[in-house]
Scaffold this motif. Structure first.
Motif, PDB file in Angstrom:
ATOM      1  N   THR A  12      -5.537  11.710   0.832  1.00 10.54           N
ATOM      2  CA  THR A  12      -4.518  11.520   1.871  1.00 10.54           C
ATOM      3  C   THR A  12      -4.509  12.682   2.863  1.00 10.54           C
ATOM      4  OG1 THR A  12      -2.805  12.586   0.535  1.00 10.54           O
ATOM      5  CG2 THR A  12      -3.063  10.199   0.287  1.00 10.54           C
ATOM      6  N   HIS A  32     -11.391   9.441  -0.652  1.00 15.07           N
ATOM      7  CA  HIS A  32     -10.314   9.180  -1.612  1.00 15.07           C
ATOM      8  C   HIS A  32      -9.278  10.307  -1.556  1.00 15.07           C
ATOM      9  CE1 HIS A  32      -8.391   7.043  -4.820  1.00 15.07           C
ATOM     10  NE2 HIS A  32      -8.280   8.141  -5.524  1.00 15.07           N
ATOM     11  N   GLY A  53      -4.025   2.761   0.281  1.00 22.43           N
ATOM     12  CA  GLY A  53      -2.805   2.232   0.874  1.00 22.43           C
ATOM     13  C   GLY A  53      -2.509   2.844   2.226  1.00 22.43           C
ATOM     14  N   GLU A  98       1.270  11.826  -2.981  1.00 22.98           N
ATOM     15  CA  GLU A  98       1.478  10.824  -4.026  1.00 22.98           C
ATOM     16  C   GLU A  98       1.093   9.411  -3.592  1.00 22.98           C
ATOM     17  OE1 GLU A  98       5.134  13.034  -6.444  1.00 22.98           O
ATOM     18  OE2 GLU A  98       5.574  11.381  -5.047  1.00 22.98           O
ATOM     19  N   GLN A  99       0.770   9.212  -2.331  1.00 23.07           N
ATOM     20  CA  GLN A  99       0.395   7.886  -1.856  1.00 23.07           C
ATOM     21  C   GLN A  99      -1.040   7.531  -2.282  1.00 23.07           C
ATOM     22  OE1 GLN A  99       2.819   5.909  -0.284  1.00 23.07           O
ATOM     23  NE2 GLN A  99       4.016   7.710  -0.909  1.00 23.07           N
ATOM     24  N   GLN A 100      -1.321   6.240  -2.281  1.00 24.00           N
ATOM     25  CA  GLN A 100      -2.666   5.755  -2.555  1.00 24.00           C
ATOM     26  C   GLN A 100      -3.509   5.931  -1.272  1.00 24.00           C
ATOM     27  OE1 GLN A 100      -2.213   1.559  -3.915  1.00 24.00           O
ATOM     28  NE2 GLN A 100      -0.031   2.049  -3.818  1.00 24.00           N
ATOM     29  N   THR A 114      -1.954  -2.215  -2.883  1.00 17.90           N
ATOM     30  CA  THR A 114      -2.703  -2.281  -1.629  1.00 17.90           C
ATOM     31  C   THR A 114      -3.460  -3.601  -1.551  1.00 17.90           C
ATOM     32  OG1 THR A 114      -2.992   0.116  -1.607  1.00 17.90           O
ATOM     33  CG2 THR A 114      -4.491  -1.176  -0.223  1.00 17.90           C
ATOM     34  N   GLY A 146       0.790  -1.227   0.000  1.00 17.07           N
ATOM     35  CA  GLY A 146       0.000   0.000   0.000  1.00 17.07           C
ATOM     36  C   GLY A 146       0.816   1.268   0.000  1.00 17.07           C
TER      37      GLY A 146
END
Length: 289
Positions: free
Chosen positions: A160, A158, A197, A192-194, A65, A59
């Motif tokens: 971060t 959706h 994740g 930039e992270q999911q 993920t 993730g």
């Protein structure tokens, strides 16, 4: 079920790898500056060129993920109590798949949880261990509930954004943590992270067990490293960890004017401590492929 983790190899070399396990909520890139310092120092001092790895956790970064059904048992509150074990197993499987029996493991913050769980489940895979800015405690009820809340918010919106507080600045922070360079870099990495994740890693950490019993079981050379200005893992937290490692030789390093992400904030000091650890690990016939 085996989790998939993507490895990032800073350098190939001779002997066993130094495996750098990153913290939350970023990916392996938080090790970039420290890995560069490791390579430059070994080059300048004409030291052995050992492999340096930094896999992305499930993730994080390039690693996918896991789906909830692939994350082990799900607790009533939504946490994943078996997921940390699965992550630890995946790291060791990555090591074995590359033909190595052992590695020197360095884990920062959440990465320290992974390394401690490798110690619990696969002590034979550890030739040396470094714990940076971390702890052995399981989450309190309040911290666990907060992780689960953040996880839900990341998935539902959706985004971060719920973990952007890692770039918030406080007067007591280190000078690096207060710098625009830190704020910009970590802000970029977090965005930039999911979101899914981020959520998965929060649910994994929420479900982790207490690992304080592992410190006394470490029998390999060890390093404990922390920033003086780390709000969660200061020397008050980290020195007792070193003191509990009664079965081995431990080098304790506390870093002035340094916060939670010591490997990024003070990469040369951390690199020097890791090189000291590498030098203390006995070299033998079983160390490499």
């Amino acid at each position: 079920m085996t989790l998939t983790i993507e490895n990032h190899i800073y350098r190939d070399g001779e002997g066993m790898p130094l495996v750098l396990v990153h913290g939350f909520p970023v990916d392996h890139r938080m090790w970039d500056r420290c890995a560069t310092a490791l390579m430059e120092t070994t080059d300048a001092q004409e030291l052995a060129q050992f492999p340096i790895w930094a896999p992305d956790m499930p993730g994080a970064g390039a690693s996918p993920t896991p789906k909830p059904q692939d994350s082990g048992r799900i607790a009533e509150d939504g946490a994943y109590p078996q997921a940390l074990d699965m992550v630890a197993d995946a790291y060791v499987e990555l090591l074995h798949a590359a033909g190595y029996r052992q590695a020197i493991w360095a884990g920062l913050s959440m990465g320290g949880y992974v390394v401690l769980d490798i110690q619990r489940r696969h002590p034979e895979a550890i030739a040396g261990v470094a714990l940076l800015d971390t702890k052995g405690d399981a989450d309190s009820a309040q911290a666990r509930a907060n992780r689960i809340r953040i996880a839900h918010e990341c998935v539902e919106r959706h985004t971060t954004e719920p973990v952007m507080f890692f770039t918030d600045v406080h007067p007591e922070d280190s000078s690096v943590k207060r710098s625009q360079a830190y704020i910009d870099q970590f802000g970029t990495w977090i965005r930039e992270q999911q979101p899914a994740g981020i959520a998965w890693r929060e649910l994994m950490a929420a479900g982790r067990p207490d690992l304080n019993d592992q410190f006394a079981r470490v029998e390999v050379p060890a390093a404990v490293i922390c920033g003086v200005d780390d709000p969660s893992s200061s020397p008050k937290v980290m020195r007792p960890i070193a003191d509990r490692m009664t079965g081995t030789d431990v080098m304790f390093t506390e870093i002035e004017d340094c916060g939670h992400f010591s490997a990024w904030e003070r990469p040369q000091i951390v690199a020097d401590a890791l090189l000291d650890l590498v030098a203390r690990v006995p070299r033998g016939v079983d160390e490499d492929r």
